[in-house]
Scaffold this motif. Structure first.
Motif, PDB file in Angstrom:
ATOM      1  N   GLU A  30       0.828  -1.210   0.000  1.00 17.16           N
ATOM      2  CA  GLU A  30       0.000   0.000   0.000  1.00 17.16           C
ATOM      3  C   GLU A  30       0.859   1.256   0.000  1.00 17.16           C
ATOM      4  O   GLU A  30       2.031   1.209   0.320  1.00 17.16           O
ATOM      5  CB  GLU A  30      -0.855   0.029   1.273  1.00 17.16           C
ATOM      6  N   LYS A  82      -3.695  -2.458   9.941  1.00 18.58           N
ATOM      7  CA  LYS A  82      -4.469  -3.595   9.423  1.00 18.58           C
ATOM      8  C   LYS A  82      -3.675  -4.881   9.644  1.00 18.58           C
ATOM      9  O   LYS A  82      -3.065  -5.415   8.721  1.00 18.58           O
ATOM     10  CB  LYS A  82      -4.762  -3.387   7.935  1.00 18.58           C
ATOM     11  N   LYS A  85      -3.712  -8.104   7.369  1.00 17.15           N
ATOM     12  CA  LYS A  85      -3.029  -8.148   6.072  1.00 17.15           C
ATOM     13  C   LYS A  85      -1.635  -8.737   6.295  1.00 17.15           C
ATOM     14  O   LYS A  85      -0.658  -8.026   6.502  1.00 17.15           O
ATOM     15  CB  LYS A  85      -2.944  -6.754   5.465  1.00 17.15           C
ATOM     16  N   TRP A  87       0.545  -9.903   4.464  1.00 16.85           N
ATOM     17  CA  TRP A  87       1.608  -9.496   3.552  1.00 16.85           C
ATOM     18  C   TRP A  87       2.264  -8.192   3.992  1.00 16.85           C
ATOM     19  O   TRP A  87       3.271  -7.792   3.440  1.00 16.85           O
ATOM     20  CB  TRP A  87       1.100  -9.395   2.117  1.00 16.85           C
ATOM     21  N   GLU A  88       1.702  -7.535   4.989  1.00 21.97           N
ATOM     22  CA  GLU A  88       2.282  -6.304   5.519  1.00 21.97           C
ATOM     23  C   GLU A  88       3.106  -6.551   6.779  1.00 21.97           C
ATOM     24  O   GLU A  88       3.716  -5.632   7.311  1.00 21.97           O
ATOM     25  CB  GLU A  88       1.158  -5.305   5.863  1.00 21.97           C
TER      26      GLU A  88
END
Length: 105
Positions: A30, A82, A85, A87-88
């Motif tokens: 993001e 978040k 998520k 992948w973060e």
């Protein structure tokens, strides 16, 4: 049955690990935005570029030097955390300072 659960868990862990690698994260990461309270300073971070959090901090410090009359000298994050998520997760661990900033809605 036990073998299926083990295989499913292994696949899930591989997906989580691989999705946190920089080449993959480049496509699914993001952009993050920061600002001071009155919005006179705004910065948007872009994943996998020089426009990162360190650059945001540097530009905010320069902004404060160039605008000493502006008393809005606290940097806020404009994005919500978040944790689902996955992948973060590596980004949250590696760049934890940006996640410690106060949230400004």
């Amino acid at each position: 049955m036990k073998k299926r659960k083990k295989m499913a868990l292994t696949i899930l862990l591989v997906i989580i690990v691989v999705s946190n690698f920089p080449p993959i994260y480049y496509f699914i990461g993001e952009s993050y935005s920061y600002q001071n309270k009155d919005g006179s300073f705004v910065f948007t971070e872009q994943s996998s570029t020089i426009q990162n959090f360190e650059m945001a901090e540097l530009r905010f410090e320069n902004f404060k030097i160039r605008n000493p009359q502006n008393h809005n000298d606290i940097l806020f994050r404009k994005f919500k955390l978040k944790p689902w998520k996955f992948w973060e997760w590596w980004n949250m661990f590696k760049n934890s300072e940006k996640y410690k900033l106060q949230y400004f809605n």
